[in-house]
Every structure is written in structure tokens, then in C-alpha cells.
Design a protein around this motif. Structure first.
Motif, PDB file in Angstrom:
ATOM      1  N   VAL A 290      -8.109  -4.193   5.952  1.00 36.36           N
ATOM      2  CA  VAL A 290      -8.381  -4.452   4.377  1.00 36.36           C
ATOM      3  C   VAL A 290      -9.438  -3.322   4.032  1.00 36.36           C
ATOM      4  N   SER A 480     -12.183  -2.112  -1.844  1.00 36.62           N
ATOM      5  CA  SER A 480     -11.000  -2.339  -0.923  1.00 36.62           C
ATOM      6  C   SER A 480     -10.327  -3.569  -1.615  1.00 36.62           C
ATOM      7  N   ALA A 484      -6.422  -3.413  -3.079  1.00 35.22           N
ATOM      8  CA  ALA A 484      -5.519  -4.204  -2.688  1.00 35.22           C
ATOM      9  C   ALA A 484      -4.667  -5.075  -3.717  1.00 35.22           C
ATOM     10  N   THR A 490       0.100  -5.330   0.600  1.00 38.38           N
ATOM     11  CA  THR A 490      -1.069  -5.667   1.268  1.00 38.38           C
ATOM     12  C   THR A 490      -1.384  -7.250   0.738  1.00 38.38           C
ATOM     13  N   THR A 494      -1.692 -10.542   2.958  1.00 38.55           N
ATOM     14  CA  THR A 494      -2.989 -11.034   3.110  1.00 38.55           C
ATOM     15  C   THR A 494      -3.308 -12.457   2.473  1.00 38.55           C
TER      16      THR A 494
END
Length: 724
Positions: A290, A480, A484, A490, A494
């Protein structure tokens, strides 16, 4: 991949030898205090340098400097509001160094944020998708190994082989297992696994195995020996680590970029950590997946053609490596003298020094590695890395080195020196608070004054500085998270917005509590190096074995005691100072339960089941990881099916005439008269002659004697007397 030895009967005689024909390439140690021979290549601005690179560097370093100046101005008001003191000046200097360090990381991450948003991180004509380019040259895939589980290592290498095979361009690659193994039992297991690898692929012309009988200069010497012996046959070499896995499509695209840019010497990919089971490993892989792309995009954004090398998962032009990256021995004894331990930074710096470009391409996924399973295992690895990075202080004055390469080395040194500096900052903060509380100024001395010079801590200003520092430290995580949100893959991988946010909170809290423990571990490592203690060379633990509570208590009780003493000191000064230091104090006081908790496989897998600390590679594994997982399952299944399969060298050899034949064919030349006498070999052969049984031979020989005996045809012949 694990093939029974009897299935290899009558196969070795038709197989190629362990190694291909020699193709020597000259590689000599560089003279660091002389200018290199660049063979007419440019140095300052290379053809692959981005046109706006100087502006990017001005932004990163200039902004970091401005933030540092502002921070120093504010901290000066906190500690020296009524005048300058010795302790205040020391605090100011320490803060300036630490502030610039975290500010530089922050400004670099801003560049990485915009690079991520605009799908950057490529260059050199590399594309994420579309038809694969056709390769025109030959590349060697190099897998160095040192006392690792051979079947585990080769399960990953076979996944790489199979992935390249699926691209239809397997003919452009040869595969080398380069062993520096010193354990004789592991050595023979490597040979058995190598033959099984060849058998499972039915490929005897592209897969090779070489064990060095004298592992001089560790991994750098291992690769250097290969270059000198075989390098001329390959335009590129792909360097791996024992836990590396790389997608065939990624490899093809990066090798093609090297083929199309004659001035590029090295291309580093971004390895993503995978396969974490313990809480610690899962935190590492989550942070790497990440936050890692943001950090990598940031450094690639301002590194340009002056990139760095992390020692594996990179494609290197063999000629550039041979020409410029020969490592000399440094003057003096270890830990600062001798062979260069952290060779990768130095090799990249020397390649760039020679006029070759060094690039990082973080915009392509498909490059993977694993994390140590616990804080203890990281500490062991970090001790070696710390020594290697501190050793770079003797290389900083290398003549003709690019200033960015010097920055790489300074940042490597700083990554370990910052820990003792943070500790000093905390301790001097307590001292200055103590002095402010107990020092009573003399107004009627020899020099009367109404404005005595003593330090006084401004609590409001200290709070503002603390908040500002934490904001800069945590900003890359926030950036980050935002990045994302704009990346569907991503975000989905996640667990979605809420689970991603909760995972970041969990990683931040536990990581913050661990940070002071890591600070003390790194500080003790730096101090031991300064006291002249060498780290040695140990194989890395890649399995998530359980750690007993007794081992944890033995390893971490000292940090708990230090935390309690620090808490008492802070409380005795003021409640405000105690509260300000609470994150550090809690982490140290809970060192034992934190070490046990983070090393727990059960906790790690429970969080995974709850959908926390997930990464896309485990929620939707790419094809290369599916191949690696399949190979690993087959490996474990074979181990379960053959629980009594021998792991001792003599027993393994006596099980298979084919393995004995292969082993004998790969032995080094016999000793000639006048050459150095191997005392271990003489004693080992004598013990083998006098042994009345195989078990007596095994128990009587030391590890060194067993290795020496296995390196001789006479030893193998004597061993056959025990064959039933």
C-alpha cells in the motif's frame, strides 16, 4: 516438482553437464581513488535522463530544506526561548538532522503521489499491457542460494521458468542455480533438487547448477565468479534472491527495454512482499503493497537515470557489470574493512560512475519477495544490513561518483544512524527538561543580569512541533490511502474503503508501538559495529516457525526495563513530558507481548480471515503466484508422502547411483602437488576409511570434514563401501 530418485534412473547419462561451456568475461576490481574508464560514454546527462529531472530534484531537496529551517525555528523557540544553552544547541542540531530526514521522505512521497495518480513509474518505452516484444538476445536468470531449503528455492524458480515458458520466449533464457552453500547436507539436497527440476521440466539444456567450493566475498563474489566464467555468453543477467518470484511478462518487458537502450546498465523492478502468515509479516507485506508504490514512485521520480539497486529482482547488462562493478576489498579489518558487505548500492553507484544509466521501473507489477516472519528475524537481518551500510562511509569519497549515488549511500547510512540520533534526542529532551526544572539562575554573580541564559521548555510550542512532526511522518500513509481510492484494483484487493482504512489504522498503531523497540535494536547494532564486532553471514529464516514465550522474554526483557526506567525519568520531570513520550514508553514497556503478538501466525491469519491487512496479490493472485503456490503445494505434498526421505548427505547419495554419477561429474579438479593442503579433507578421508558403518562415519565427521570428503572422488569411492 519433487521427482523420486528412482524416476531419474537412466536419465543423467543423456543429460547435459551441470554447466554450459565457459564463456569468460573480464571483470577486475575497480580503483575507487582513480577515475573510471567510461569508454567515451557521457557522464553528467545521459540520453535516458528525463528533461525535467533537475526541477524534480530542486523541489524534493529544496522543499525538504525549507521545512527543516521552519522546524528548527520553531524548536528553537521551544527549547531556547529565554536564551541559548549547551543542551539547547545540542537539541537543535539533533532536531535539524532528524527533521531533514523525515522532510526529505515527505517531499519525495509527494512526487510519488502525483506519479501514481498519473500512472507514471515506467519510462524506457515500457508498457503495462499490449503485445509482448520479441527478445533478440540471451539472458541468464541467476538464483544465488546459501544454505537455504533447496526444494523451496527451486519451487519459486520453477514458477519463473513456467511463467517465461508461457510467453513462448523460453529460448531467450538460461537458468543458473548458484550455490554458496557450506552445509554438506544442504549441498547434496541441492543437487538432488536440481536433477528433479530438470526432470520435471524435461529441459537439460537451459537449467544449470554450480556450487562454489570456496565462497569468497559472499553473494557479490558468487555473482562475480559467474560473470568471469560465463558472462560473455549473455547480454543480460536477471539477479534473484532465494525467495524471489517474477512474472514472465514483466521479465520480457524489462529485458526488452534493456535491449532497446544501449546506454542502460541496470533496471530495478519493485518487489512486493507476499506470503506473510504471522502478524509481523502481514504488516510488512501490507505496508509494502500500500505505501511501497508511493515511496518507490517517489524515488524513481527524482532518481531518473541515477537510480539504485536492491540486490535482486533486477535486470543488469552483463558487460556494464563486468566493466564497472568489480568490488575491491576495503582497507582494514571487518566490520569496516574487508569485502564490501552491502554490495548492491555500491554496484549501482559504480555502474552509473562508468557512464551507464541505472533506472527503477516501479509502475510494473509482477516482482515478488518474502518478509522475515518476526521482529527477531528482522533484527538479525538488519544487523548485517547495518554493518554493510555503515561500511559505505569508506566509499563516499570514490572518485568520479555521481552526487546522487553519494546521496543513496548517505541515505543508507542514515537509515541506521537515525535510530541512535532519535534516542539521543529523547534523552537530551529529558535532560533539558530536568535542567529547566531544577536549575536556579544566579542573578547576583560576577556578571549580574536580569536575563539569565537557561533553557526553558515551552509546552504549547512543543505540542505544535509534535503535531507538525507527526503530520509529516504520517502524510505518506494518508497519500497512499488517497492514491488507493483512485485505483480500483488496489481498493478491491485490500477489502474496500472501510477495511483498507482500518488496516492502515492497525498497521500504524502496532507499527508505532514497535518503532521504539526497533530504534533500540538498531542502536545496539550500530554500537556493536562501532565497537568492531563483525556480523558474520547466516542464512535468513524464511519460514514462520513459532517462537516460544521463553525465547521472547529472553530477547526483549531489557527493552521493557529500559522503557520503565525512561518512564520514571520522564514522570519525575513533569506529567507533560511523560504524556509527550507516552507512545515511546508504551511500546518499550510492552516489548515482550508485542514481540510475541507480532510473531503469531494465528493472529496474522485471524486478521486475514477478518479481511484486514489484505493485499491484492492474495485476494486475487496473479498467474505467477498461482504457479508458485501450486509448486509449493506439490513440494509439501511430496514431503508429507515421503516423511522418511533422507536429508543427510551420505544417505542421499547412497540412495541413487544416478545422483552419485552426477555429483562426481561436477567435482572440482583433484589437488595437484604443491597446492594448499586441506587438513579437513585428510582427516575426513582417514575417518571414512576407519569407519565400520555408515552411522559411525556420519557421527565421526565434522561438517567441514564431510564437505571436504564430498569434494573428492576418493571420498565418494570410500562412501560406496557402505552401499547395501
Amino acid at each position: 516438482m519433487d521427482v523420486p530418485l528412482d524416476a531419474m534412473k537412466d536419465t543423467f547419462s543423456s543429460q547435459a553437464p551441470f554447466l554450459p561451456a565457459d564463456a569468460p568475461l573480464k571483470m577486475e576490481p575497480q580503483r575507487l581513488h582513480h577515475m573510471p574508464d567510461r569508454h567515451g560514454r557521457p557522464f553528467r546527462i545521459l540520453p535516458t535522463t528525463p528533461s525535467t529531472l533537475w526541477l524534480r530534484r530542486l523541489f524534493v531537496f529544496g522543499s525538504a530544506l525549507l521545512l527543516t529551517v521552519f522546524g528548527v525555528y520553531r524548536i528553537n523557540k521551544v527549547f531556547n526561548s529565554l536564551g541559548v544553552s549547551t543542551l539547547g544547541v545540542i537539541i537543535l542540531i539533533l532536531f535539524a538532522i532528524l527533521a531533514f530526514w523525515i522532510a526529505l521522505s515527505f517531499t519525495s512521497s509527494i512526487g510519488g503521489f502525483f506519479s501514481l495518480l498519473f500512472r507514471g513509474g515506467l519510462g524506457l518505452g515500457v508498457h503495462r499491457s499490449g503485445p509482448l516484444p520479441q527478445l533478440k538476445t540471451k539472458t541468464a536468470v541467476l538464483m544465488p542460494t546459501y544454505n537455504e531449503d533447496p526444494e523451496r528455492v527451486l519451487a519459486g524458480l520453477k514458477a519463473i521458468y513456467d511463467s517465461i515458458l508461457q510467453t513462448g520466449q523460453i529460448d531467450a533464457f538460461d537458468f543458473f542455480i548458484l550455490s554458496d552453500t557450506t552445509n554438506p547436507d544442504v549441498w547434496i539436497q541441492e543437487e538432488r533438487a536440481f536433477l528433479a527440476f530438470r526432470q520435471s521440466t524435461q529441459d537439460t539444456t537451459r537449467i544449470f547448477y554450480r556450487r562454489r567450493h570456496k565462497n569468497i566475498d559472499r553473494k557479490a563474489g558468487n555473482l562475480g565468479e559467474w560473470v568471469k566464467r560465463f558472462g560473455a555468453a549473455y547480454e543480460q543477467m536477471l539477479t534473484l534472491d532465494a525467495d524471489s518470484v517474477m512474472d514472465g511478462n514483466l521479465i520480457i518487458r524489462v529485458v526488452s527495454a534493456m535491449e532497446n537502450h544501449a546506454g542502460v546498465g541496470l533496471i530495478q523492478t519493485l518487489p512486493v512482499i507476499i506470503d506473510g502468515k504471522t502478524l509481523f509479516a502481514r504488516m510488512q507485506q501490507f505496508a509494502g503493497r500500500v505505501y511501497g508504490p508511493l515511496i518507490a514512485h517517489g524515488v524513481a521520480w527524482w532518481h531518473g537515470s541515477e537510480g539504485n539497486y536492491w540486490g535482486h529482482n533486477a535486470v543488469i547488462r552483463t558487460r556494464a557489470f563486468a566493466e564497472q562493478a568489480g568490488l575491491p576489498h576495503l582497507k582494514g579489518k571487518p566490520p569496516f574493512g574487508g569485502h564490501i558487505l552491502s554490495h548492491d548500492f555500491v554496484e549501482a553507484a559504480l555502474i552509473r560512475r562508468g557512464g551507464w544509466a541505472v533506472h527503477m521501473i516501479p509502475g510494473l507489477f509482477g516482482s515478488y519477495e518474502e518478509s522475515p516472519p518476526s521482529l527477531t528475524d528482522v533484527a538479525i537481518r538488519d544487523r548485517r544490513w547495518s554493518q554493510g551500510n555503515l561500511q559505505h562511509a569508506k566509499i563516499l569519497n570514490t572518485k568520479g561518483m555521481h552526487w546522487v549515488s553519494r546521496v543513496h549511500m548517505l541515505m543508507g547510512i542514515g537509515s541506521y544512524v537515525m535510530s541512535p540520533l532519535w534516542l539521543l534526542f529523547l534523552l537530551f529532551g529529558i535532560l533539558i527538561s530536568l535542567q529547566a526544572r531544577f536549575y536556579h539562575p544566579e542573578y547576583f554573580g560576577s556578571t549580574p543580569t536580569l536575563f539569565p541564559h537557561w533553557p526553558k521548555v515551552d509546552p504549547i510550542g512543543a505540542k505544535h512541533v509534535f503535531i507538525g512532526t507527526m503530520a509529516i511522518l504520517l502524510a505518506p500513509k494518508l497519500l497512499s490511502f488517497i492514491a488507493a481510492l483512485f485505483n480500483r484494483e488496489t481498493l478491491k484487493g485490500t477489502g474496500g474503503v472501510i477495511r483498507l482504512f482500518l488496516s492502515i489504522i492497525i498497521e500504524t498503531i502496532i507499527g508505532g508501538l514497535i518503532a521504539p523497540i526497533a530504534m533500540l535494536i538498531q542502536t545496539s547494532g550500530v554500537l556493536s559495529i562501532l565497537l568492531g564486532r563483525d556480523s558474520g553471514w547466516n542464512a535468513q529464516n524464511r519460514e514462520d516457525g513459532r517462537v516460544s514465550l521463553k525465547e521472547v522474554v529472553h530477547g526483549y526483557w531489557l527493552y521493557t526495563v529500559f522503557g520503565i526506567l525512561l518512564a520514571i525519568a520522564a514522570w519525575s520531570v513533569s506529567k507533560a513530558l511523560f504524556l509527550w513520550m507516552t507512545p515511546v514508553l508504551i511500546g518499550l514497556a510492552l516489548a515482550i507481548p508485542l514481540a510475541a503478538l507480532t510473531a503469531s501466525r494465528d493472529v496474522g491469519l485471524a486478521l486475514r480471515k477478518a479481511g484486514l491487512l489484505l493485499i491484492p496479490e492474495e485476494t486475487s493472485p496473479p498467474p505467477i503466484l498461482q504457479l508458485a503456490a501450486t509448486n509449493d503445494r506439490l513440494r509439501r505434498k511430496a514431503q508429507h508422502a515421503a516423511p522418511h526421505k533422507p536429508s543427510e548427505a551420505f544417505k542421499i547419495l547412497l540412495e541413487s547411483d544416478e545422483l552419485v554419477e552426477a555429483h562426481t561429474a561436477a567435482l572440482p579438479p583433484a589437488r595437484k602437488a604443491g597446492e594448499e593442503i586441506n587438513s579437513h579433507q585428510l582427516v575426513g578421508l582417514l575417518k571414512l576409511k576407519e569407519a565400520s558403518s555408515l552411522q559411525q562415519a556420519i557421527s565421526s565427521l565434522t561438517r567441514q570434514e564431510k564437505s571436504a570428503v564430498l569434494e573428492t572422488a576418493e571420498g565418494i569411492s570410500l562412501l560406496k563401501q557402505f552401499h547395501k
